[in-house]
Design a protein around this motif. Structure first.
Motif, PDB file in Angstrom:
ATOM      1  N   VAL A  29       0.838  -1.211   0.000  1.00  8.54           N
ATOM      2  CA  VAL A  29       0.000   0.000   0.000  1.00  8.54           C
ATOM      3  C   VAL A  29       0.868   1.254   0.000  1.00  8.54           C
ATOM      4  O   VAL A  29       0.598   2.226  -0.719  1.00  8.54           O
ATOM      5  CB  VAL A  29      -0.944  -0.023   1.211  1.00  8.54           C
ATOM      6  N   GLY A  30       1.948   1.250   0.798  1.00  8.19           N
ATOM      7  CA  GLY A  30       2.845   2.412   0.808  1.00  8.19           C
ATOM      8  C   GLY A  30       3.505   2.652  -0.535  1.00  8.19           C
ATOM      9  O   GLY A  30       3.666   3.797  -0.967  1.00  8.19           O
ATOM     10  N   SER A  31       3.887   1.574  -1.220  1.00  8.62           N
ATOM     11  CA  SER A  31       4.491   1.722  -2.548  1.00  8.62           C
ATOM     12  C   SER A  31       3.503   2.316  -3.542  1.00  8.62           C
ATOM     13  O   SER A  31       3.869   3.173  -4.356  1.00  8.62           O
ATOM     14  CB  SER A  31       4.984   0.362  -3.052  1.00  8.62           C
ATOM     15  N   LEU A  32       2.229   1.875  -3.490  1.00  4.77           N
ATOM     16  CA  LEU A  32       1.222   2.444  -4.385  1.00  4.77           C
ATOM     17  C   LEU A  32       1.035   3.940  -4.146  1.00  4.77           C
ATOM     18  O   LEU A  32       0.968   4.740  -5.091  1.00  4.77           O
ATOM     19  CB  LEU A  32      -0.107   1.704  -4.199  1.00  4.77           C
ATOM     20  N   LEU A  33       0.948   4.327  -2.871  1.00  4.97           N
ATOM     21  CA  LEU A  33       0.788   5.753  -2.563  1.00  4.97           C
ATOM     22  C   LEU A  33       1.996   6.557  -3.030  1.00  4.97           C
ATOM     23  O   LEU A  33       1.851   7.654  -3.597  1.00  4.97           O
ATOM     24  CB  LEU A  33       0.580   5.933  -1.055  1.00  4.97           C
ATOM     25  N   LEU A  34       3.202   6.027  -2.809  1.00  2.17           N
ATOM     26  CA  LEU A  34       4.401   6.740  -3.227  1.00  2.17           C
ATOM     27  C   LEU A  34       4.458   6.887  -4.742  1.00  2.17           C
ATOM     28  O   LEU A  34       4.800   7.951  -5.274  1.00  2.17           O
ATOM     29  CB  LEU A  34       5.636   6.003  -2.711  1.00  2.17           C
ATOM     30  N   MET A  35       4.102   5.827  -5.476  1.00  2.00           N
ATOM     31  CA  MET A  35       4.099   5.908  -6.938  1.00  2.00           C
ATOM     32  C   MET A  35       3.072   6.916  -7.438  1.00  2.00           C
ATOM     33  O   MET A  35       3.322   7.667  -8.385  1.00  2.00           O
ATOM     34  CB  MET A  35       3.813   4.529  -7.518  1.00  2.00           C
ATOM     35  N   ALA A  36       1.897   6.948  -6.793  1.00  2.00           N
ATOM     36  CA  ALA A  36       0.875   7.921  -7.195  1.00  2.00           C
ATOM     37  C   ALA A  36       1.348   9.355  -6.965  1.00  2.00           C
ATOM     38  O   ALA A  36       1.170  10.237  -7.815  1.00  2.00           O
ATOM     39  CB  ALA A  36      -0.427   7.653  -6.443  1.00  2.00           C
ATOM     40  N   ILE A  37       1.994   9.602  -5.816  1.00  3.79           N
ATOM     41  CA  ILE A  37       2.481  10.952  -5.518  1.00  3.79           C
ATOM     42  C   ILE A  37       3.568  11.354  -6.504  1.00  3.79           C
ATOM     43  O   ILE A  37       3.588  12.482  -7.016  1.00  3.79           O
ATOM     44  CB  ILE A  37       3.002  11.013  -4.068  1.00  3.79           C
TER      45      ILE A  37
END
Length: 389
Positions: A102-110
């Protein structure tokens, strides 16, 4: 008889052996009893010594606590010993893997959002989008009526004469207009040139990153680059105008001075980008003037122009370059991906036509002719006014 006697002797020998074993065990038992007694005595002595040691420790702690107020005796006791678990309690693989995903998805989106915002693509109009042209309505000039004349009739007549007629009236006007003694201005020849608003619309809709302007007629035709840069900047895009003319014809009206460091200083390694980029005094456009360095020395580093153009294209949505009267070879270092080439003209003549033919034959078939005629020439506006034209 002999067999019975033999069996009796064997039994007797076995009995003697058993008796000897019993005696041996009795002796060992007696010795074990003695050792047990000694062991009990040693345990009693150890218990007594432990109690004595604990009493000495207690007295030592009491004495230390009386001498040092910060001394705190430790009273630790073991109630039960810990047992190592058969399965590890930490780390938990599934929760940690889920949280990392989940953290990787948020970081990629940002990161994706920041890249789109800083690249400027999110602020550009979509490909194929067209802006409807705003009809310019000519406003009549207000006239103050004289105190000694009938003002109402004259004022209405003047407004009727100055107001543009309908298309039907315009079509019938040549046939019904009375003949006058005034000379009629001949029609202006055209070579397919477009006006400033059409050039701006083309740059915005095509998403061009560079706009190269060639002005065969000299400094006066450089007004097209200034007008286009300001109009695109007023549309909300980040625009920079690079002045490569010898006299600074494009940057001087935007800065009201020719003493600012510019492209020649950058090429001569006398200044950095932050020193040569200036804000237009009359719009939101940025400008890099000609500069104050020696042009001969600066042209020795002309091979750096593609690198400079690439850096400016990355930072701005549109880079407008005014090249002055040059040819296809002169703009070869400035052309890159997403480039539109314009030829600025004031009056269509043989010189302009020849320059356009040479550019088309040199590999620029999409050349666009643009004219600033009909627009206010860039310059210093009236005090207290902000001009974008």
């Amino acid at each position: 008889m002999k067999g019975l006697m033999t069996q009796a002797q064997t039994a007797q020998a076995r009995e003697n052996q058993l008796v000897a074993d019993v005696n041996t065990l009795k002796a060992a038992s007696a010795r074990a009893g003695d050792q047990q007694v000694e062991l009990d005595a040693l345990q009693r002595e150890a218990t007594a010594q432990r109690q004595l040691l604990e009493s000495y420790l207690t007295r030592y702690r009491e004495a230390s606590s009386r001498k040092d107020s910060n001394y705190l005796p430790v009273d630790a006791r073991v109630f039960s010993r810990a047992v190592a678990p058969s399965e590890p309690y930490f780390p938990k693989i599934l929760p940690i893997a889920g949280a990392a995903f989940v953290g990787s998805l948020l970081l990629m989106a940002i990161v994706t959002l920041l890249q789109e915002l800083f690249s400027g693509r999110a602020m550009r109009p979509a490909a194929g989008a067209r802006f409807e042209r705003i009809e310019q309505v000519a406003m009549p000039v207000a006239r103050e009526p004289s105190n000694h004349e009938p003002a109402d009739i004259d004022y209405v007549a003047d407004r009727a004469a100055e107001t543009p007629a309908e298309p039907e009236a315009d079509a019938a006007a040549p046939a019904t207009a009375p003949a006058t003694g005034e000379d009629v201005e001949p029609a202006r020849p055209i070579l397919g040139e477009v006006e400033i608003d059409k050039a701006v619309e083309k740059l915005i809709t095509s998403g061009a990153a560079r706009a190269i302007f060639v002005s065969p007629e000299g400094d006066e035709a450089a007004a097209s680059a200034v007008l286009v840069a300001r109009e695109v900047s007023d549309a909300g895009l980040r625009v920079l105008l690079l002045d490569l003319t010898a006299s600074g014809a494009a940057s001087r009206p935007m800065l009201d001075s020719g003493l600012f460091p510019g492209i020649t200083n950058l090429l001569a390694s006398e200044a950095q980008f932050s020193d040569v980029i200036h804000a237009d005094l009359y719009s939101d456009c940025h400008v890099i003037p000609v500069g104050t360095a020696d042009p001969v020395r600066a042209m020795r580093a002309a091979d750096r122009l593609p690198i400079i153009m690439q850096s400016l294209t990355t930072a701005y949505d549109l880079v407008v370059v005014e090249c002055g009267p040059t040819d296809a070879q002169g703009i070869s270092r400035l052309v890159g991906e997403g480039t539109e080439v314009f030829l600025s003209l004031l009056e269509p003549n043989d010189e302009v036509a020849q320059a356009a033919v040479e550019l088309i034959e040199a590999g620029y078939p999409d050349l666009t002719l643009v004219t600033p005629v009909g627009y206010q020439t860039p310059g210093t506006p009236l005090p207290g006014r902000r001009s974008a034209a």
